[in-house]
Design a protein around this motif. Sequence first.
Motif, PDB file in Angstrom:
ATOM      1  N   GLY A  21       0.778  -1.228   0.000  1.00  0.00           N
ATOM      2  CA  GLY A  21       0.000   0.000   0.000  1.00  0.00           C
ATOM      3  C   GLY A  21       0.814   1.286   0.000  1.00  0.00           C
ATOM      4  O   GLY A  21       0.248   2.370   0.024  1.00  0.00           O
ATOM      5  N   GLN A  22       2.116   1.182  -0.039  1.00  0.00           N
ATOM      6  CA  GLN A  22       2.966   2.382  -0.021  1.00  0.00           C
ATOM      7  C   GLN A  22       3.250   2.857  -1.436  1.00  0.00           C
ATOM      8  O   GLN A  22       3.420   2.070  -2.356  1.00  0.00           O
ATOM      9  CB  GLN A  22       4.287   2.099   0.695  1.00  0.00           C
ATOM     10  N   ARG A  23       3.307   4.131  -1.593  1.00  0.00           N
ATOM     11  CA  ARG A  23       3.687   4.761  -2.860  1.00  0.00           C
ATOM     12  C   ARG A  23       5.013   5.469  -2.652  1.00  0.00           C
ATOM     13  O   ARG A  23       5.334   5.884  -1.535  1.00  0.00           O
ATOM     14  CB  ARG A  23       2.637   5.805  -3.255  1.00  0.00           C
ATOM     15  N   PRO A  24       5.779   5.647  -3.720  1.00  0.00           N
ATOM     16  CA  PRO A  24       7.037   6.387  -3.580  1.00  0.00           C
ATOM     17  C   PRO A  24       6.773   7.810  -3.103  1.00  0.00           C
ATOM     18  O   PRO A  24       5.797   8.445  -3.525  1.00  0.00           O
ATOM     19  CB  PRO A  24       7.618   6.400  -4.990  1.00  0.00           C
ATOM     20  N   ASP A  25       7.620   8.287  -2.215  1.00  0.00           N
ATOM     21  CA  ASP A  25       7.580   9.687  -1.791  1.00  0.00           C
ATOM     22  C   ASP A  25       8.402  10.454  -2.831  1.00  0.00           C
ATOM     23  O   ASP A  25       9.634  10.441  -2.793  1.00  0.00           O
ATOM     24  CB  ASP A  25       8.176   9.827  -0.394  1.00  0.00           C
ATOM     25  N   LEU A  26       7.723  11.072  -3.772  1.00  0.00           N
ATOM     26  CA  LEU A  26       8.412  11.687  -4.907  1.00  0.00           C
ATOM     27  C   LEU A  26       9.380  12.783  -4.471  1.00  0.00           C
ATOM     28  O   LEU A  26      10.447  12.942  -5.078  1.00  0.00           O
ATOM     29  CB  LEU A  26       7.402  12.213  -5.917  1.00  0.00           C
ATOM     30  N   ASP A  27       9.036  13.530  -3.431  1.00  0.00           N
ATOM     31  CA  ASP A  27       9.959  14.557  -2.932  1.00  0.00           C
ATOM     32  C   ASP A  27      11.215  13.918  -2.360  1.00  0.00           C
ATOM     33  O   ASP A  27      12.329  14.391  -2.590  1.00  0.00           O
ATOM     34  CB  ASP A  27       9.281  15.433  -1.868  1.00  0.00           C
ATOM     35  N   ALA A  28      11.036  12.820  -1.614  1.00  0.00           N
ATOM     36  CA  ALA A  28      12.192  12.121  -1.044  1.00  0.00           C
ATOM     37  C   ALA A  28      13.060  11.521  -2.151  1.00  0.00           C
ATOM     38  O   ALA A  28      14.288  11.598  -2.102  1.00  0.00           O
ATOM     39  CB  ALA A  28      11.737  11.040  -0.072  1.00  0.00           C
ATOM     40  N   VAL A  29      12.412  10.933  -3.154  1.00  0.00           N
ATOM     41  CA  VAL A  29      13.160  10.330  -4.264  1.00  0.00           C
ATOM     42  C   VAL A  29      13.927  11.414  -5.029  1.00  0.00           C
ATOM     43  O   VAL A  29      15.097  11.222  -5.374  1.00  0.00           O
ATOM     44  CB  VAL A  29      12.215   9.547  -5.205  1.00  0.00           C
ATOM     45  N   LYS A  30      13.304  12.555  -5.257  1.00  0.00           N
ATOM     46  CA  LYS A  30      13.982  13.655  -5.942  1.00  0.00           C
ATOM     47  C   LYS A  30      15.190  14.121  -5.135  1.00  0.00           C
ATOM     48  O   LYS A  30      16.269  14.340  -5.684  1.00  0.00           O
ATOM     49  CB  LYS A  30      13.040  14.823  -6.182  1.00  0.00           C
ATOM     50  N   ALA A  31      15.028  14.234  -3.822  1.00  0.00           N
ATOM     51  CA  ALA A  31      16.142  14.646  -2.962  1.00  0.00           C
ATOM     52  C   ALA A  31      17.274  13.614  -3.010  1.00  0.00           C
ATOM     53  O   ALA A  31      18.450  13.981  -3.041  1.00  0.00           O
ATOM     54  CB  ALA A  31      15.662  14.849  -1.527  1.00  0.00           C
ATOM     55  N   LEU A  32      16.912  12.333  -3.040  1.00  0.00           N
ATOM     56  CA  LEU A  32      17.932  11.289  -3.130  1.00  0.00           C
ATOM     57  C   LEU A  32      18.671  11.357  -4.464  1.00  0.00           C
ATOM     58  O   LEU A  32      19.902  11.226  -4.513  1.00  0.00           O
ATOM     59  CB  LEU A  32      17.298   9.913  -2.946  1.00  0.00           C
ATOM     60  N   LEU A  33      17.930  11.576  -5.543  1.00  0.00           N
ATOM     61  CA  LEU A  33      18.568  11.693  -6.856  1.00  0.00           C
ATOM     62  C   LEU A  33      19.502  12.905  -6.907  1.00  0.00           C
ATOM     63  O   LEU A  33      20.594  12.834  -7.471  1.00  0.00           O
ATOM     64  CB  LEU A  33      17.510  11.771  -7.959  1.00  0.00           C
ATOM     65  N   ASP A  34      19.079  14.006  -6.299  1.00  0.00           N
ATOM     66  CA  ASP A  34      19.946  15.189  -6.221  1.00  0.00           C
ATOM     67  C   ASP A  34      21.211  14.863  -5.427  1.00  0.00           C
ATOM     68  O   ASP A  34      22.310  15.277  -5.801  1.00  0.00           O
ATOM     69  CB  ASP A  34      19.211  16.364  -5.577  1.00  0.00           C
ATOM     70  N   GLY A  35      21.047  14.128  -4.337  1.00  0.00           N
ATOM     71  CA  GLY A  35      22.199  13.737  -3.530  1.00  0.00           C
ATOM     72  C   GLY A  35      23.163  12.854  -4.293  1.00  0.00           C
ATOM     73  O   GLY A  35      24.388  13.000  -4.190  1.00  0.00           O
ATOM     74  N   ILE A  36      22.626  11.927  -5.075  1.00  0.00           N
ATOM     75  CA  ILE A  36      23.465  11.053  -5.904  1.00  0.00           C
ATOM     76  C   ILE A  36      24.235  11.887  -6.928  1.00  0.00           C
ATOM     77  O   ILE A  36      25.428  11.681  -7.139  1.00  0.00           O
ATOM     78  CB  ILE A  36      22.604   9.976  -6.603  1.00  0.00           C
ATOM     79  N   GLU A  37      23.542  12.825  -7.551  1.00  0.00           N
ATOM     80  CA  GLU A  37      24.178  13.678  -8.558  1.00  0.00           C
ATOM     81  C   GLU A  37      25.313  14.498  -7.939  1.00  0.00           C
ATOM     82  O   GLU A  37      26.407  14.605  -8.507  1.00  0.00           O
ATOM     83  CB  GLU A  37      23.136  14.592  -9.194  1.00  0.00           C
ATOM     84  N   LYS A  38      25.088  15.062  -6.767  1.00  0.00           N
ATOM     85  CA  LYS A  38      26.127  15.852  -6.089  1.00  0.00           C
ATOM     86  C   LYS A  38      27.313  14.980  -5.714  1.00  0.00           C
ATOM     87  O   LYS A  38      28.473  15.388  -5.864  1.00  0.00           O
ATOM     88  CB  LYS A  38      25.552  16.532  -4.852  1.00  0.00           C
ATOM     89  N   LEU A  39      27.044  13.769  -5.230  1.00  0.00           N
ATOM     90  CA  LEU A  39      28.125  12.858  -4.877  1.00  0.00           C
ATOM     91  C   LEU A  39      28.924  12.477  -6.120  1.00  0.00           C
ATOM     92  O   LEU A  39      30.156  12.426  -6.085  1.00  0.00           O
ATOM     93  CB  LEU A  39      27.558  11.613  -4.194  1.00  0.00           C
ATOM     94  N   ASN A  40      28.246  12.246  -7.242  1.00  0.00           N
ATOM     95  CA  ASN A  40      28.943  11.922  -8.498  1.00  0.00           C
ATOM     96  C   ASN A  40      29.854  13.055  -8.939  1.00  0.00           C
ATOM     97  O   ASN A  40      30.971  12.819  -9.412  1.00  0.00           O
ATOM     98  CB  ASN A  40      27.941  11.583  -9.597  1.00  0.00           C
TER      99      ASN A  40
END
Length: 54
Positions: A21-40
């Motif tokens: 019953g859970q859906r992705p938290d799109l704001d959290a996923v976006k923040a994680l993707l931003d974090g990955i990009e910064k780390l890269n």
Amino acid sequence: MGKISLRKDIQDEVNRYGQRGQRPDLDAVKALLDGIEKLNVQIEEIDKLLVRGR
């Protein structure tokens, strides 16, 4: 975000999404993707410094 905290946050989001019953938290996923990009970017900058030092 450091690598360890980023990895933990990604795992937490994957685990939460895996529950019924859970859906992705799109704001959290976006923040994680931003974090990955910064780390890269940081990794690429360090790599350039190491290559120049050879």
